[in-house]
Design a protein around this motif. Structure first.
Motif, PDB file in Angstrom:
ATOM      1  N   LEU A  60       0.760  -1.164   0.017  1.00 47.00           N
ATOM      2  CA  LEU A  60      -0.184  -0.202   0.054  1.00 47.00           C
ATOM      3  C   LEU A  60       0.958   1.200   0.033  1.00 47.00           C
ATOM      4  O   LEU A  60       0.433   2.401  -0.093  1.00 47.00           O
ATOM      5  N   LYS A  61       2.127   1.218   0.357  1.00 45.32           N
ATOM      6  CA  LYS A  61       3.077   2.221   0.147  1.00 45.32           C
ATOM      7  C   LYS A  61       3.617   2.614  -1.336  1.00 45.32           C
ATOM      8  O   LYS A  61       4.705   3.241  -1.572  1.00 45.32           O
ATOM      9  N   ALA A  62       3.466   1.540  -2.124  1.00 42.40           N
ATOM     10  CA  ALA A  62       4.007   1.993  -3.621  1.00 42.40           C
ATOM     11  C   ALA A  62       3.193   2.705  -4.356  1.00 42.40           C
ATOM     12  O   ALA A  62       2.014   2.632  -4.327  1.00 42.40           O
ATOM     13  N   ILE A  63       4.006   3.377  -5.163  1.00 49.70           N
ATOM     14  CA  ILE A  63       3.562   4.131  -6.377  1.00 49.70           C
ATOM     15  C   ILE A  63       4.290   3.645  -7.472  1.00 49.70           C
ATOM     16  O   ILE A  63       5.490   3.675  -7.744  1.00 49.70           O
ATOM     17  N   LEU A  64       3.209   3.523  -8.607  1.00 49.68           N
ATOM     18  CA  LEU A  64       3.842   2.837  -9.848  1.00 49.68           C
ATOM     19  C   LEU A  64       3.617   3.746 -10.896  1.00 49.68           C
ATOM     20  O   LEU A  64       2.638   4.333 -11.073  1.00 49.68           O
ATOM     21  N   VAL A  65       4.848   4.019 -11.566  1.00 52.67           N
ATOM     22  CA  VAL A  65       4.981   5.041 -12.910  1.00 52.67           C
ATOM     23  C   VAL A  65       5.152   4.135 -14.073  1.00 52.67           C
ATOM     24  O   VAL A  65       6.028   3.617 -14.281  1.00 52.67           O
ATOM     25  N   TYR A  66       4.170   4.148 -14.899  1.00 60.68           N
ATOM     26  CA  TYR A  66       4.194   3.591 -16.518  1.00 60.68           C
ATOM     27  C   TYR A  66       4.353   4.693 -17.300  1.00 60.68           C
ATOM     28  O   TYR A  66       3.686   5.683 -17.364  1.00 60.68           O
TER      29      TYR A  66
END
Length: 407
Positions: A60-66
């Protein structure tokens, strides 16, 4: 307050004298509230289970940038001629601009084929370009991973997982794979370490991200993972990433998709809320029937006690006193039915959960929350007031002379 307490005491006494009749009349409330408690508790348990599963599979602490290399034209995805994507140098600049404590990782991943140089044998594997530092889940059990110098100088080194190591060395000890060379995209790579398999079911080859030319990065853009130290910093970090991309990627923020796993939790929460509302409305029909039962028993009580009401009015009781008495009786009856329903609902869920576990083999637990108990309290009060108002009003409007004359 004293009048209210006296009214409730009188109500309890009247219920006690007609206990069997009262219990039969509130069966609708008992069944409806029991069903509502069971459904709400089971849904709360399902929601908790879903949250636990999401937390286990994603952070829940992750940010994904695609990068988004495609655009939508007339409902058809078409690859863009030009779009923004991360390179290692731009990734480092973005990472250094974050103001909240967080770890950032850049990955390039592709299913491909490598060749073992010594035997010329080909092996299908997942090729992953990684940056430094490595993710904590990547644990080396033999040899080492590449270092910052090797990453910056684009040295052709790699480390592999145990599964690929066993494929490279056959029956030999897996650590013998260290020092072997494999060929990927005409590059000769030297294996310098072996990582633990953990949950990996396929061979993996991990190499410095800097070994990939821009053409490879553009053909298959890398993605970035940012993991905040604290969940509450995720929103701030996401905003900072958006501003950095907008300022440093030629205002091409539209070329990126920024997602957080909180969206999955929110989606699950919205889904369970909708399910909870729909099931609550369906079960609410039973509660409504129970409320009609309360009104019925009170109307009968008013009829049976007409003379009593007339005598009380003749002795000086006001309409307000009669109204309080019957409203108190209504609330008391509905509260009794709700409490019985609450107990029945809890018992039914405790019996239901072991059956679910035996059939599905899922570690599912029912959840009792304060919200459920609060809803039951509100329902008891609403039923008592809504369905008790008319009988109480009817009793309060009785003329004392006509009431006594009915004897």
């Amino acid at each position: 307050m004293k009048k209210i307490l006296v009214s409730f005491a009188t109500a309890l006494d009247n219920i006690r004298t007609r206990f069997f009749h009262t219990v039969l009349s509130i069966l609708g409330i008992v069944i409806g509230v029991a069903a509502l408690v069971a459904i709400l508790s089971l849904i709360d348990g399902m929601e908790q289970y879903a949250r636990d599963q999401i937390t286990k599979t994603t952070s829940l602490k992750a940010i994904l940038v695609y990068s988004k290399p495609y655009k939508l034209v007339n409902e058809v995805e078409i690859r863009k001629n030009d779009f923004a994507y991360f390179r290692y140098d731009s990734f480092r600049k973005m990472r250094s601009g974050l103001t909240k404590p967080a770890a950032a990782y850049l990955y390039w991943r592709q299913n491909d084929e490598i060749t073992q140089r010594a035997t010329n044998r080909k092996t299908g594997t997942i090729v992953t370009g990684v940056s430094l530092p490595l993710h904590p889940d990547l644990q080396l059990i033999h040899g080492r991973a590449f270092i910052e110098t090797e990453l910056n100088e684009q040295r052709p080194v790699a480390f592999i997982n145990q599964r690929l190591a066993r494929q490279l060395v056959g029956k030999q000890p897996e650590q013998n794979a260290i020092g072997q060379q494999v060929i990927f995209k005409n590059q000769i790579l030297t294996v310098i370490g072996i990582s633990a398999d953990k949950d990996a079911r396929t061979p993996q080859l991990l190499i410095p991200l800097t070994l990939f030319p821009d053409s490879a990065l553009k053909a298959n853009p890398p993605f970035c993972v940012i993991e905040a130290d604290k969940v509450e910093d995720v929103s701030t970090l996401k905003t900072e990433v958006e501003h950095w991309l907008n300022d440093n990627m030629k205002n091409q923020l539209a070329d990126f998709s920024i997602n957080t796993n909180e969206q999955r939790v929110n989606q699950a929460t919205q889904g369970f809320l909708l399910f909870r509302l729909i099931m609550g409305l369906i079960v609410g029909i039973s509660v409504l029937v129970g409320g009609i039962g309360v009104m019925n028993v009170l109307l009968i009580s008013v009829t049976e006690r007409t003379v009593e009401i007339g005598v009380r009015k003749a002795l000086g009781a006001k309409k307000q006193d009669i109204l309080y008495q019957f409203l108190s009786e209504s609330i008391t009856i509905s509260t009794l039915g709700s409490l019985l329903g609450l107990g029945l609902g809890i018992l039914s869920t405790l019996a239901f959960v072991p059956i679910v576990k035996s059939i599905t083999d899922v570690p599912f637990q029912v959840a009792y929350t304060w919200n459920t108990f609060l809803i039951i309290v509100v329902i008891a009060l609403l039923i008592g007031v809504v369905f008790g108002t008319y009988p109480a009003w009817r009793a309060a409007q009785l003329d004392p002379v006509e009431a006594i004359r009915r004897e």
